[in-house]
Design an enzyme around this catalytic site. Structure first.
Site, PDB file in Angstrom:
ATOM      1  N   HIS A 154      69.758   4.065  70.385  1.00  0.00           N
ATOM      2  CA  HIS A 154      70.666   3.972  69.232  1.00  0.00           C
ATOM      3  C   HIS A 154      70.665   5.246  68.402  1.00  0.00           C
ATOM      4  O   HIS A 154      69.620   5.829  68.112  1.00  0.00           O
ATOM      5  CB  HIS A 154      70.388   2.725  68.384  1.00  0.00           C
ATOM      6  CG  HIS A 154      69.071   2.675  67.676  1.00  0.00           C
ATOM      7  ND1 HIS A 154      68.859   3.268  66.453  1.00  0.00           N
ATOM      8  CD2 HIS A 154      67.903   2.074  68.002  1.00  0.00           C
ATOM      9  CE1 HIS A 154      67.626   3.029  66.054  1.00  0.00           C
ATOM     10  NE2 HIS A 154      67.012   2.312  66.977  1.00  0.00           N
TER      11      HIS A 154
ATOM     12  N   ASP B 131      62.361   6.705  66.160  1.00  0.00           N
ATOM     13  CA  ASP B 131      63.229   5.525  66.114  1.00  0.00           C
ATOM     14  C   ASP B 131      64.598   5.910  65.573  1.00  0.00           C
ATOM     15  O   ASP B 131      64.822   5.855  64.361  1.00  0.00           O
ATOM     16  CB  ASP B 131      62.569   4.462  65.237  1.00  0.00           C
ATOM     17  CG  ASP B 131      63.325   3.150  65.233  1.00  0.00           C
ATOM     18  OD1 ASP B 131      64.121   2.918  66.159  1.00  0.00           O
ATOM     19  OD2 ASP B 131      63.124   2.358  64.291  1.00  0.00           O
TER      20      ASP B 131
ATOM     21  N   GLU C  16      72.235   0.023  65.265  1.00  0.00           N
ATOM     22  CA  GLU C  16      71.213  -0.935  65.699  1.00  0.00           C
ATOM     23  C   GLU C  16      70.344  -1.380  64.525  1.00  0.00           C
ATOM     24  O   GLU C  16      69.948  -2.547  64.444  1.00  0.00           O
ATOM     25  CB  GLU C  16      70.333  -0.311  66.788  1.00  0.00           C
ATOM     26  CG  GLU C  16      69.328  -1.270  67.405  1.00  0.00           C
ATOM     27  CD  GLU C  16      68.015  -1.365  66.665  1.00  0.00           C
ATOM     28  OE1 GLU C  16      67.245  -2.316  66.926  1.00  0.00           O
ATOM     29  OE2 GLU C  16      67.731  -0.506  65.807  1.00  0.00           O
ATOM     30  N   GLU C  17      70.069  -0.464  63.592  1.00  0.00           N
ATOM     31  CA  GLU C  17      69.077  -0.735  62.564  1.00  0.00           C
ATOM     32  C   GLU C  17      69.485  -1.822  61.568  1.00  0.00           C
ATOM     33  O   GLU C  17      68.664  -2.661  61.203  1.00  0.00           O
ATOM     34  CB  GLU C  17      68.731   0.555  61.793  1.00  0.00           C
ATOM     35  CG  GLU C  17      67.989   1.595  62.613  1.00  0.00           C
ATOM     36  CD  GLU C  17      66.586   1.178  63.003  1.00  0.00           C
ATOM     37  OE1 GLU C  17      66.196   0.026  62.740  1.00  0.00           O
ATOM     38  OE2 GLU C  17      65.875   2.006  63.576  1.00  0.00           O
TER      39      GLU C  17
ATOM     40  N   ASP D 133      63.876   2.381  73.031  1.00  0.00           N
ATOM     41  CA  ASP D 133      63.853   2.186  71.579  1.00  0.00           C
ATOM     42  C   ASP D 133      62.456   1.771  71.123  1.00  0.00           C
ATOM     43  O   ASP D 133      62.296   0.882  70.301  1.00  0.00           O
ATOM     44  CB  ASP D 133      64.893   1.134  71.163  1.00  0.00           C
ATOM     45  CG  ASP D 133      65.021   1.032  69.645  1.00  0.00           C
ATOM     46  OD1 ASP D 133      64.579   1.964  68.942  1.00  0.00           O
ATOM     47  OD2 ASP D 133      65.543   0.012  69.165  1.00  0.00           O
TER      48      ASP D 133
ATOM     49  N   HIS E 216      60.266   3.328  60.700  1.00  0.00           N
ATOM     50  CA  HIS E 216      61.056   3.093  59.479  1.00  0.00           C
ATOM     51  C   HIS E 216      60.444   3.724  58.231  1.00  0.00           C
ATOM     52  O   HIS E 216      60.722   3.279  57.112  1.00  0.00           O
ATOM     53  CB  HIS E 216      61.234   1.586  59.229  1.00  0.00           C
ATOM     54  CG  HIS E 216      61.991   0.873  60.292  1.00  0.00           C
ATOM     55  ND1 HIS E 216      62.222  -0.501  60.262  1.00  0.00           N
ATOM     56  CD2 HIS E 216      62.573   1.311  61.442  1.00  0.00           C
ATOM     57  CE1 HIS E 216      62.910  -0.862  61.332  1.00  0.00           C
ATOM     58  NE2 HIS E 216      63.137   0.233  62.063  1.00  0.00           N
TER      59      HIS E 216
END
Length: 462
Positions: free
Chosen positions: A279, A291, A325-326, A353, A423
């Site tokens: 992503h 990520d 995606e997030e 991912d 994140h």
């Protein structure tokens, strides 16, 4: 005698080389190409350092679309194109502030708003705190949380070797904690960061208010693990303490964005499609190198490696860089929607991912026959220290795909350090190891190649 020995060794070497299969020779070339002549690390450096954080709807997300499309076009693929998708546009606003009010003592702690959260009042929010270990405990307290900030403090379990298992066991408090707390009259929630180590980085992530009416939305934020430990310890000494936090995030109207797609047409069964992807979006606290910048460039590298050897796939191989995606999954859903409209037939999908760490294997979504087939490839991967081929979640973007007969796989890197960065503001390019990133790309290339050569096991028909 010495000449005889040397001659014997030479003959044996020749026999070993002759005995090596075409598959083994090609796989060795894939790894050599990835480790000596890769582009993925350079691509990632640009995505991370020249573009930066790429949250859906942002200008940087569009820059990433433009950049990756250009790079795919440079590879000489048969097709490169953009697929329109409407995505959420949430913005964080000013940097969040928070502190513990223990009597006259004010202690600042690191927090960050969770994705999709509403803001506090402009002056912030101050309230007493009640600590719970999860949503189930919250439900037992009921109205006792009314007017308070609920502090979800269930940690990730350090006993699990598979750290994603630990993540899955407590991420519900991040995703649905605010929704559930609001039902009982809470005025806000603070959630312990999804992180195995103790540090000062708050980790953001998606949260949802579900079907709550907007007037019941409450602000929610993540607190660093060190901050969570401090808050919990201080609460034990003073249950009447108060917590203050201020955040100014907001949700703007949806924005037009794109999935980036490139493909090489199959030469035998072009109607059968194999997808490899990651992503393109990332959270806004950092550039998202693990990520999922790593997954994006590994997917691009896989198709580049095959193309560099002038490999003619039997099936159509398509690299898809999914958007959003997030905080919504709109890119994966749109890709499947368009595929259904076109009546496309996907036989295999591979997603990266889980970070750019050393590859250990694949998590596989398949029936028994196809699982055994992939496990039968183990000998090809053994020289590269890739060994784990187990049933498990393959990826959030490819989970949307619903072709009649499809095998899905997710690259499975070593996960011990992944949640140190996930994140958070430290998910930057300097957290990437070039060699590990390249090994992951070669491992993905190898599985794509083996599946393309041998196909999947189709279900029996009556």
């Amino acid at each position: 005698m010495k000449k005889t020995i040397l001659l014997t060794v030479s003959i044996l070497s020749g026999l070993l080389s002759f005995a090596q299969s075409n598959e083994e020779k090609n796989i060795k070339l894939f790894y050599k190409k990835a480790l000596t002549d890769s582009k993925c690390y350079t691509w990632l450096e640009y995505l991370s350092n020249d573009i930066g954080a790429r949250l859906s709807g942002s200008q940087n997300a569009q820059l990433a679309v433009n950049y990756t499309k250009t790079q795919l076009e440079s590879l000489g693929l048969d097709k490169v194109y953009l697929q329109e998708v409407m995505v959420p546009h949430w913005v964080r606003g000013e940097k969040e502030t928070a502190y513990i009010l223990d009597g006259k003592v004010k202690t600042t702690v690191p927090i960050c708003a969770l994705g999709g959260s509403v803001a506090t009042a402009k002056t912030g929010l101050t309230a007493e705190v009640i600590e719970v270990q999860g949503i189930e405990e919250l439900k037992t307290l009921g109205d006792k949380v009314k007017g308070k900030i609920v502090f979800f403090n269930r940690p990730m379990n350090p006993e699990n070797i598979e750290t994603f298992k630990s993540y899955g066991a407590c991420v519900d408090q991040r995703f649905a904690g605010a929704k559930e707390a609001a039902k009982f009259g809470a005025v806000g929630t603070i959630v312990r960061s999804m992180n195995l180590r103790l540090d000062d980085f708050p980790h953001t992530g998606a949260q949802s208010y579900g079907d709550l009416p907007k007037e019941q939305y409450i602000p929610t934020a993540a607190i660093s693990t060190n901050g969570a430990e401090l808050l919990s310890a201080t609460l034990k000494n003073n249950p009447a303490l108060k917590f203050y936090f201020k955040q100014s995030c907001q949700t703007l109207p949806d924005e037009l964005s794109y999935n980036v797609i490139g493909e090489v047409t199959g030469t035998v069964t072009p109607e059968n499609i194999m997808v490899v992807g990651g992503h393109l979006d990332s959270w806004d606290l950092a550039d998202g190198s693990h990520d999922d910048g790593a997954g994006v460039v590994q997917s691009m590298e896989a198709i580049r490696i095959l193309k560099s050897f002038n490999y003619k796939p039997k099936n159509t191989i398509r690299v898809v860089l999914f958007m959003n995606e997030e905080n919504g999954g709109k890119g994966g859903a749109k890709y499947e929607e368009v595929s259904k409209q076109k009546n496309e037939n996907h036989i295999f999908a591979l997603e990266s991912d889980s970070g750019g760490f050393t590859p250990r294997g694949f998590s596989i979504e398949a029936d028994d026959a196809n699982l055994k087939k992939i496990q039968g490839f183990k000998d090809y991967f053994e020289p590269y220290l890739v060994h784990s081929f187990t049933i498990g979640h393959a990826g959030s973007d490819i989970e949307h795909l619903t072709s009649k007969a499809i095998v899905k796989a997710g690259l499975k890197p070593d996960s011990q350090r992944y949640f140190d960065y996930h994140h958070a503001a430290n998910d930057k390019f300097d957290a990437i190891n070039k060699r590990e990133l390249e090994l992951g790309a070669a491992t993905m290339t190898t599985l794509l190649y083996l599946i393309d050569q041998s196909g999947i096991v189709l279900p029996a028909t009556n």
